[in-house]
Design an enzyme around this catalytic site. Sequence first.
Site, PDB file in Angstrom:
ATOM      1  N   THR A  29     -52.577  43.454  17.828  1.00  0.00           N
ATOM      2  CA  THR A  29     -53.290  43.787  18.954  1.00  0.00           C
ATOM      3  C   THR A  29     -54.293  44.890  19.133  1.00  0.00           C
ATOM      4  OG1 THR A  29     -51.559  45.165  19.993  1.00  0.00           O
ATOM      5  CG2 THR A  29     -51.186  42.673  20.287  1.00  0.00           C
ATOM      6  N   ASP A  30     -55.166  44.742  20.124  1.00  0.00           N
ATOM      7  CA  ASP A  30     -55.835  45.575  20.238  1.00  0.00           C
ATOM      8  C   ASP A  30     -55.213  46.730  21.433  1.00  0.00           C
ATOM      9  OD1 ASP A  30     -55.995  44.474  22.980  1.00  0.00           O
ATOM     10  OD2 ASP A  30     -57.940  43.891  22.698  1.00  0.00           O
ATOM     11  N   ALA A  31     -56.158  47.860  21.930  1.00  0.00           N
ATOM     12  CA  ALA A  31     -55.443  48.658  22.613  1.00  0.00           C
ATOM     13  C   ALA A  31     -54.918  48.092  23.923  1.00  0.00           C
ATOM     14  CB  ALA A  31     -56.621  49.884  22.713  1.00  0.00           C
ATOM     15  N   ILE A  34     -53.613  42.818  23.572  1.00  0.00           N
ATOM     16  CA  ILE A  34     -54.380  41.560  23.522  1.00  0.00           C
ATOM     17  C   ILE A  34     -54.352  41.195  21.946  1.00  0.00           C
ATOM     18  CG2 ILE A  34     -56.201  39.850  23.902  1.00  0.00           C
ATOM     19  CD1 ILE A  34     -54.619  40.629  26.558  1.00  0.00           C
TER      20      ILE A  34
END
Length: 153
Positions: A29-31, A34
Amino acid sequence: MSDVEGLGLSGRVVDGEHRYPLRIFYEDTDAGGIVYYARYLQFAERARTEILRLAGIEQSKLRDSHDIVFAVHRCEVDYRRPARLDDLVEVRSRLTELRGARLSAVQSICRAGEELVRLVVVIASVGGDGRPARIPAPIRAALEPFVQPLEQG
């Protein structure tokens, strides 16, 4: 059957469709939690590798025994909804065509039955010289039971 296959780590086939479950980890995931868009391509690749494994084909042996590898020739991706950290998703794969030096597949990444991402993939069989190479007869025979052409209409 190996210990890994006995645990169902290669997924299963249901009504001609391969189903491969996986959990979304922090690294996917991103920060914001997501799933990063390119990770879906990796999830789909893992599922295709496991279809080969279920067919009795290991990619390292494919290269060593037949001097070919499978490589993505074309991939269309439709991102519909995001997956999130800790989601349990399932990659659903259907091999749709097996011809000459190519294999086609439609794959969906789903959460609780909802399609999040859809991929249409064309895989090329490539020889050691880097050129397209016909899929060898024993490999073709092992894959044929997994091929379910798309219905026209």
